[in-house]
Write an enzyme that holds these catalytic residues in place. Structure first.
Site, PDB file in Angstrom:
ATOM      1  N   HIS A 147       1.029  -1.153   0.082  1.00 23.73           N
ATOM      2  CA  HIS A 147      -0.070   0.022  -0.098  1.00 23.73           C
ATOM      3  C   HIS A 147       0.972   1.302  -0.121  1.00 23.73           C
ATOM      4  CE1 HIS A 147      -3.736   2.175   1.512  1.00 23.73           C
ATOM      5  NE2 HIS A 147      -2.838   3.152   1.224  1.00 23.73           N
TER       6      HIS A 147
ATOM      7  N   HIS B 190       1.632   5.251  -1.610  1.00 20.11           N
ATOM      8  CA  HIS B 190       1.100   6.341  -2.418  1.00 20.11           C
ATOM      9  C   HIS B 190       2.473   7.162  -3.050  1.00 20.11           C
ATOM     10  CE1 HIS B 190      -2.890   6.646  -0.965  1.00 20.11           C
ATOM     11  NE2 HIS B 190      -2.288   6.285   0.291  1.00 20.11           N
TER      12      HIS B 190
ATOM     13  N   LYS C  92      -9.314  -0.536  -5.925  1.00 14.29           N
ATOM     14  CA  LYS C  92      -9.529   0.074  -4.541  1.00 14.29           C
ATOM     15  C   LYS C  92     -10.933   0.695  -4.366  1.00 14.29           C
ATOM     16  CE  LYS C  92      -7.981   1.908  -0.635  1.00 14.29           C
ATOM     17  NZ  LYS C  92      -6.908   2.851  -0.311  1.00 14.29           N
TER      18      LYS C  92
ATOM     19  N   ASP D  22       1.496   2.480   3.419  1.00 14.80           N
ATOM     20  CA  ASP D  22       0.744   3.758   3.517  1.00 14.80           C
ATOM     21  C   ASP D  22       1.472   4.944   3.579  1.00 14.80           C
ATOM     22  OD1 ASP D  22      -1.768   5.117   2.708  1.00 14.80           O
ATOM     23  OD2 ASP D  22      -2.273   5.232   4.902  1.00 14.80           O
TER      24      ASP D  22
ATOM     25  N   HIS E  65      -4.670  -0.770   5.733  1.00 15.33           N
ATOM     26  CA  HIS E  65      -4.030  -0.094   7.075  1.00 15.33           C
ATOM     27  C   HIS E  65      -5.275  -0.207   8.000  1.00 15.33           C
ATOM     28  CE1 HIS E  65      -6.898   2.786   5.031  1.00 15.33           C
ATOM     29  NE2 HIS E  65      -5.939   3.184   4.211  1.00 15.33           N
TER      30      HIS E  65
ATOM     31  N   HIS F 157     -10.556   0.652   1.728  1.00 15.98           N
ATOM     32  CA  HIS F 157     -10.480   1.658   2.902  1.00 15.98           C
ATOM     33  C   HIS F 157     -11.551   1.614   3.787  1.00 15.98           C
ATOM     34  CE1 HIS F 157      -8.926   5.562   4.227  1.00 15.98           C
ATOM     35  NE2 HIS F 157     -10.182   5.544   5.029  1.00 15.98           N
TER      36      HIS F 157
END
Ligand code: NCD
Ligand code: ZN
Length: 344
Positions: free
Chosen positions: A13, A15, A99, A247, A174, A136
């Site tokens: 995970h 970004h 996602k 994350d 997460h 999420h």
């Protein structure tokens, strides 16, 4: 024990953003990690197979020369997502997962899902082709307290989705609560959970006591200490239900240190040193490889990385306080403890 050799880790995970920010942060992950699941919450989001292919090309251009890092692309689920486009992108090896963001749950989630019934055809197609859904897991209703949003999501959204589509592979992204860790453990082979580096280190007091610490604010927000302890127990257990998803979510300092600060902790730079410290303090260094390098590939049905990394223990490690980008600084997560393990 002073050296530790592991299969090269993956980040399930991550970004990377785009443009100048991506060029600044991508090398931080590529230095230690073999692969990463690349979150699609750009503006505009990465929705179609064509979007993902173009984004993958931009990521490849941002990697240091000679890097063997492989981005695993993710499609952002909207109420308009076409099941056939998803299936084609999966079959072509362009997209690894999809996602699900509840609309409004986090950074750049406005295009996410409001009515979960509308995405049923996509979820059914994914179950049929064996493509995982990354979730999420927070409800967004105003009356639900921010610290309860994960537990309420499990009961009111996730569990019904899984009962309606038992063959769908789901990753709880997460997780931040003991309820999340427990639900993942009981979920069988089609359910996994990622755990971040920072949620193993901070609790909600670290964000709020003695002055607000914007660099510790992320979503889902860190919970009580008992939940952090449950996450540490889960991650260090070696159990295949849990794997690393950092994350790592870079934001410019100006956007973090603001009257309405962005959510996200940037941990790409020092994640492996922090994890080694956490696992060592639990007497579980022998389980670090399960968490960072073995459990994730097993869940995603991918081979483990061929090569290894070696961590060496010594004097406290130094790492930069921030990464510079042409647009400003991105502060690196401060675990507030000396780190002794360094990737050599
Ligand atoms: C992430 C981001 O900044 O994109 N922020 C965060 O606090 N984790 C979004 C997310 O993963 O929720
Ligand atoms: Zn994220």
């Amino acid at each position: 024990m002073h050296t530790l050799t592991l299969r090269r880790p993956d980040d399930w995970h991550l970004h990377l953003r785009d443009g100048a920010m991506m060029h600044a942060v991508a090398p931080e992950t590529a230095r230690h990690f073999g692969r990463a699941i690349i979150m699609p919450n750009l503006i505009p989001p990465v929705v179609t197979g064509a979007d993902a292919a173009a984004y993958r090309d931009r990521i490849m251009d941002a990697l240091p020369q000679g890097s063997t890092f492989k981005p695993l692309m993710v499609l952002y689920l909207t109420e308009e997502t076409d099941p056939e486009d998803v299936a084609a992108a999966h079959a072509a090896g362009i997209a690894t997962s999809v996602k699900l963001y509840p609309a409004g749950a986090t950074t750049n989630s406005a295009s996410g899902v409001r009515n979960f019934d509308k995405v049923r055809p996509v979820l059914e197609k994914m179950a049929e082709i064996g493509m995982p859904l990354c979730v999420h897991g927070e409800v967004v209703e105003n009356h639900v307290d921010i610290f309860d949003r994960e537990a309420v999501f499990i009961d009111t959204v996730l569990d019904p989705i899984r009962k309606a589509t038992p063959d769908l592979k789901v990753v709880m992204e997460h997780i931040t609560t003991s309820q999340g860790a427990q639900y993942a453990l009981e979920g069988g082979d089609n359910l996994g959970a990622t755990i971040t580096t920072h949620h193993l280190v901070i609790n909600r007091n670290d964000i709020l006591v003695g002055g607000i610490k914007p660099h510790y604010y992320c979503l889902p927000v860190a919970k009580r200490e008992e939940h952090r302890l449950a996450l540490v127990k889960a991650a260090t257990s070696g159990n295949g239900s849990y794997f690393l998803g950092t994350d790592s979510a870079p934001h410019l300092d100006g956007a973090k240190l603001s009257a309405c600060g962005c959510a996200g902790c940037f941990t790409a730079t020092n994640t492996m040193s922090i994890l080694a410290e956490v696992f060592e303090s639990e007497g579980a260094l022998d389980k670090l490889e399960n968490f960072t390098s073995l459990n994730g590939p097993a869940f995603y049905n991918l081979p483990v990385n061929e090569d290894t990394i070696t961590l060496t223990k010594g004097d406290p490690v130094t790492y930069p306080e921030a990464i510079d980008t042409p647009d400003g600084r991105v502060t690196v997560f401060d675990p507030k403890m000396p780190l002794h393990w360094q990737v050599s």
